[in-house]
Design a protein around this motif. Structure first.
Motif, PDB file in Angstrom:
ATOM      1  N   ASN A 158      36.466  48.806  41.863  1.00 12.89           N
ATOM      2  CA  ASN A 158      35.798  47.575  42.413  1.00 12.89           C
ATOM      3  C   ASN A 158      35.492  47.723  43.580  1.00 12.89           C
ATOM      4  OD1 ASN A 158      37.909  47.875  44.071  1.00 12.89           O
ATOM      5  ND2 ASN A 158      38.790  45.565  43.622  1.00 12.89           N
ATOM      6  N   PHE A 159      34.639  48.790  44.029  1.00 15.40           N
ATOM      7  CA  PHE A 159      33.992  48.931  45.342  1.00 15.40           C
ATOM      8  C   PHE A 159      32.829  48.066  45.716  1.00 15.40           C
ATOM      9  CE2 PHE A 159      31.300  51.700  42.688  1.00 15.40           C
ATOM     10  CZ  PHE A 159      29.878  51.332  43.301  1.00 15.40           C
ATOM     11  N   LEU A 160      32.098  47.855  44.761  1.00 13.09           N
ATOM     12  CA  LEU A 160      31.113  46.806  44.858  1.00 13.09           C
ATOM     13  C   LEU A 160      31.602  45.227  45.177  1.00 13.09           C
ATOM     14  CD1 LEU A 160      28.448  47.222  42.310  1.00 13.09           C
ATOM     15  CD2 LEU A 160      28.058  47.692  44.657  1.00 13.09           C
ATOM     16  N   HIS A 161      32.629  44.996  44.571  1.00 13.18           N
ATOM     17  CA  HIS A 161      33.434  43.537  44.789  1.00 13.18           C
ATOM     18  C   HIS A 161      34.093  43.700  46.164  1.00 13.18           C
ATOM     19  CE1 HIS A 161      32.960  44.034  40.399  1.00 13.18           C
ATOM     20  NE2 HIS A 161      32.880  42.685  40.247  1.00 13.18           N
ATOM     21  N   ALA A 162      34.619  44.701  46.389  1.00 14.22           N
ATOM     22  CA  ALA A 162      35.471  44.910  47.715  1.00 14.22           C
ATOM     23  C   ALA A 162      34.365  44.641  48.828  1.00 14.22           C
ATOM     24  CB  ALA A 162      36.088  46.298  47.722  1.00 14.22           C
ATOM     25  N   ARG A 163      33.219  45.363  48.782  1.00 15.96           N
ATOM     26  CA  ARG A 163      32.305  45.357  49.781  1.00 15.96           C
ATOM     27  C   ARG A 163      31.672  43.819  49.892  1.00 15.96           C
ATOM     28  NH1 ARG A 163      27.979  49.459  51.394  1.00 15.96           N
ATOM     29  NH2 ARG A 163      26.289  48.085  52.460  1.00 15.96           N
ATOM     30  N   ALA A 164      31.319  43.207  48.844  1.00 14.77           N
ATOM     31  CA  ALA A 164      30.818  41.712  48.746  1.00 14.77           C
ATOM     32  C   ALA A 164      31.891  40.996  49.404  1.00 14.77           C
ATOM     33  CB  ALA A 164      30.418  41.351  47.282  1.00 14.77           C
ATOM     34  N   ALA A 165      33.179  41.130  48.987  1.00 14.94           N
ATOM     35  CA  ALA A 165      34.119  40.152  49.431  1.00 14.94           C
ATOM     36  C   ALA A 165      34.301  40.459  51.001  1.00 14.94           C
ATOM     37  CB  ALA A 165      35.555  40.421  49.133  1.00 14.94           C
ATOM     38  N   GLU A 166      34.273  41.585  51.699  1.00 14.08           N
ATOM     39  CA  GLU A 166      34.286  41.612  52.901  1.00 14.08           C
ATOM     40  C   GLU A 166      33.141  41.042  53.850  1.00 14.08           C
ATOM     41  OE1 GLU A 166      34.629  45.956  53.498  1.00 14.08           O
ATOM     42  OE2 GLU A 166      36.636  46.200  52.682  1.00 14.08           O
ATOM     43  N   ASP A 167      31.911  41.273  53.080  1.00 11.87           N
ATOM     44  CA  ASP A 167      30.936  40.393  53.756  1.00 11.87           C
ATOM     45  C   ASP A 167      30.889  38.847  53.767  1.00 11.87           C
ATOM     46  OD1 ASP A 167      29.563  42.715  54.160  1.00 11.87           O
ATOM     47  OD2 ASP A 167      28.225  42.866  52.588  1.00 11.87           O
ATOM     48  N   LEU A 168      31.428  38.259  52.733  1.00 10.20           N
ATOM     49  CA  LEU A 168      31.744  36.877  52.418  1.00 10.20           C
ATOM     50  C   LEU A 168      32.646  36.506  53.651  1.00 10.20           C
ATOM     51  CD1 LEU A 168      32.170  36.528  48.559  1.00 10.20           C
ATOM     52  CD2 LEU A 168      30.394  35.368  50.195  1.00 10.20           C
ATOM     53  N   LEU A 198      35.630  31.981  43.577  1.00 15.13           N
ATOM     54  CA  LEU A 198      35.322  32.215  42.227  1.00 15.13           C
ATOM     55  C   LEU A 198      34.857  33.766  42.089  1.00 15.13           C
ATOM     56  CD1 LEU A 198      32.919  29.259  41.493  1.00 15.13           C
ATOM     57  CD2 LEU A 198      35.338  29.342  40.848  1.00 15.13           C
ATOM     58  N   GLY A 199      35.735  34.419  40.995  1.00 21.49           N
ATOM     59  CA  GLY A 199      35.187  36.052  40.702  1.00 21.49           C
ATOM     60  C   GLY A 199      35.803  36.728  41.993  1.00 21.49           C
ATOM     61  N   GLY A 200      35.441  38.005  41.558  1.00 17.82           N
ATOM     62  CA  GLY A 200      35.856  39.319  42.440  1.00 17.82           C
ATOM     63  C   GLY A 200      37.039  39.679  42.053  1.00 17.82           C
ATOM     64  N   GLY A 201      37.782  39.429  41.177  1.00 16.28           N
ATOM     65  CA  GLY A 201      39.091  40.019  40.825  1.00 16.28           C
ATOM     66  C   GLY A 201      40.155  40.338  41.836  1.00 16.28           C
ATOM     67  N   GLU A 208      42.199  31.371  44.023  1.00 21.16           N
ATOM     68  CA  GLU A 208      41.499  32.096  43.467  1.00 21.16           C
ATOM     69  C   GLU A 208      41.253  32.093  42.087  1.00 21.16           C
ATOM     70  OE1 GLU A 208      41.545  36.464  45.443  1.00 21.16           O
ATOM     71  OE2 GLU A 208      43.334  36.010  45.709  1.00 21.16           O
ATOM     72  N   ALA A 209      40.000  32.052  41.515  1.00 19.97           N
ATOM     73  CA  ALA A 209      39.851  31.856  40.151  1.00 19.97           C
ATOM     74  C   ALA A 209      39.083  32.862  39.492  1.00 19.97           C
ATOM     75  CB  ALA A 209      39.340  30.437  39.882  1.00 19.97           C
ATOM     76  N   ASP A 210      39.087  32.994  38.071  1.00 18.88           N
ATOM     77  CA  ASP A 210      38.398  34.151  37.747  1.00 18.88           C
ATOM     78  C   ASP A 210      38.148  33.507  36.104  1.00 18.88           C
ATOM     79  OD1 ASP A 210      37.019  36.734  36.625  1.00 18.88           O
ATOM     80  OD2 ASP A 210      37.770  37.284  38.806  1.00 18.88           O
ATOM     81  N   VAL A 240      33.851  27.076  49.093  1.00 18.70           N
ATOM     82  CA  VAL A 240      33.662  27.856  48.021  1.00 18.70           C
ATOM     83  C   VAL A 240      33.056  29.182  48.116  1.00 18.70           C
ATOM     84  CG1 VAL A 240      32.849  27.970  45.562  1.00 18.70           C
ATOM     85  CG2 VAL A 240      33.409  25.664  46.251  1.00 18.70           C
ATOM     86  N   LEU A 241      33.812  30.295  47.718  1.00 20.63           N
ATOM     87  CA  LEU A 241      33.502  31.733  48.064  1.00 20.63           C
ATOM     88  C   LEU A 241      33.104  32.078  46.566  1.00 20.63           C
ATOM     89  CD1 LEU A 241      35.765  32.646  50.882  1.00 20.63           C
ATOM     90  CD2 LEU A 241      33.470  31.594  51.070  1.00 20.63           C
ATOM     91  N   SER A 242      32.086  32.791  46.177  1.00 16.28           N
ATOM     92  CA  SER A 242      31.674  33.198  44.887  1.00 16.28           C
ATOM     93  C   SER A 242      31.475  34.829  45.140  1.00 16.28           C
ATOM     94  CB  SER A 242      30.553  32.389  44.295  1.00 16.28           C
ATOM     95  OG  SER A 242      30.260  33.108  43.016  1.00 16.28           O
ATOM     96  N   CYS A 243      32.200  35.599  44.311  1.00 15.61           N
ATOM     97  CA  CYS A 243      32.192  37.148  44.741  1.00 15.61           C
ATOM     98  C   CYS A 243      31.737  37.403  43.247  1.00 15.61           C
ATOM     99  CB  CYS A 243      33.267  37.608  45.309  1.00 15.61           C
ATOM    100  SG  CYS A 243      33.468  39.371  45.521  1.00 15.61           S
TER     101      CYS A 243
END
Length: 322
Positions: free
Chosen positions: A46-56, A73-76, A98-100, A131-134
């Motif tokens: 999940n390196f992309l999701h982790a990067r996007a989450a840190e940016d958020l 929403l999302g991001g696992g 957190e929701a998915d 709301v944060l969407s990852c």
């Protein structure tokens, strides 16, 4: 983890069937199945999701206010894990939910986990503060419609920040697959999902009713030994194509071998590794509120631009120094 919206007021009508609407590009049932399949090993890929989450989280850290209820929403679970590393930001929230779309990913949540569908968001209007969407909205069939629902779920002056994959994502894989299929079958099929264009995310936010919308792009290049390793990682992320119009006939081994050969021939670096481009679009905006700043009416300026800049005003066509 639950598939009900416990602790958030619900909007039952939002969960009803669709009427007339935009074309259904994606098979959301298949998407859910693939994300559930990926859930077991998701944290390893999940390196992309982790990067996007840190940016958020960085973007929220710049907001000088607190929020009672935060819906992710999302991001696992990536946003929750990023928050645990940033108590300065986590302290801004009274409650984090957190929701998915996939139950398997919702179970990985650091905070309370829910199963929600971004296309039919069962959240009451004006019920959450942020709301944060990852990396989930790029799989919606109607992106503007999903953004409108999120805007409505926010209380006045609530904040939205989202990350989704953009149009240049996997351009190398897309080109290689098309070239291989054209060579072997004399035609091409859509085998990589389309993603949102980078051109106007702020414009889409404005169409959805957000105030003061902004957007920017984060381009990530990952390197792989070959395209087989890349495609394995995409499966483990739950990010493989779920196009409704995807080809149904079995793909031959020769197609994948030829795709790998073309990928290497066209894009490999000097050390033999191949690049894979991922374009992460970031967008943010506020739910409207009467006290928010308003843009001034055209022609209402009381100071000339030249005076504000401290320069001499010249007529059109007049050269500098005249």
């Amino acid at each position: 983890m639950t598939d009900a919206t416990h602790d958030i007021p619900t909007n039952a009508s939002a969960a009803g069937p669709h009427g007339e609407g935009p074309p259904q590009l994606f098979d959301r049932v298949l998407l859910k199945q693939r994300k559930n399949r990926a859930a077991g090993e998701f944290d390893d890929y999940n390196f992309l999701h982790a990067r996007a989450a840190e940016d958020l989280i960085d973007r929220v850290s710049a907001v000088t206010r607190d929020f009672d209820t935060c819906l992710v929403l999302g991001g696992g679970g990536a946003v929750g894990r990023a928050l645990k590393k940033r108590p300065d930001v986590a302290g801004k929230f009274g409650h984090v939910i957190e929701a998915d779309l996939a139950q398997g990913l919702a179970r990985t949540s650091t905070f309370k986990g829910l199963v929600l569908d971004e296309e039919r968001l069962p959240i009451a209007e004006e019920s959450v503060d942020i709301v944060l969407s990852c990396l989930s909205l790029h799989w919606t069939n109607d992106l503007v419609g999903a953004l409108i629902q999120l805007n409505r779920a926010l209380r006045p002056d609530g904040f939205f920040a989202g990350a989704l994959l953009g149009g240049s994502t996997l351009t190398e894989l897309r080109q290689s697959m098309m070239a291989a299929e054209s060579e072997l079958a004399g035609g091409v099929s859509a085998r990589v999902s389309p993603f949102a264009d980078t051109i106007d995310m702020a414009g889409l936010m404005a169409r959805a009713g957000f105030a003061m919308p902004v957007s920017d792009v984060d381009r990530v290049t990952a390197r792989y030994g070959n395209s087989f390793v890349l495609m394995r990682d995409l499966r483990k992320m739950g990010e493989t194509s779920v196009l409704k119009t995807r080809p149904r006939e079995p793909v031959t081994k020769r197609f994948f071998v030829r795709t790998a050969e073309i990928y290497s021939e066209k894009f490999a670096h000097e050390d033999g590794k191949i690049p894979a481009t991922f374009e992460i679009l970031h967008a943010a905006g506020w739910a409207p509120h009467p006290d928010q700043p308003k843009p001034k009416r055209p022609g209402s300026a009381t100071v000339r631009l030249a005076d504000a800049l401290g320069v001499d005003e010249r007529n059109a066509g007049q050269k500098a120094g005249d």
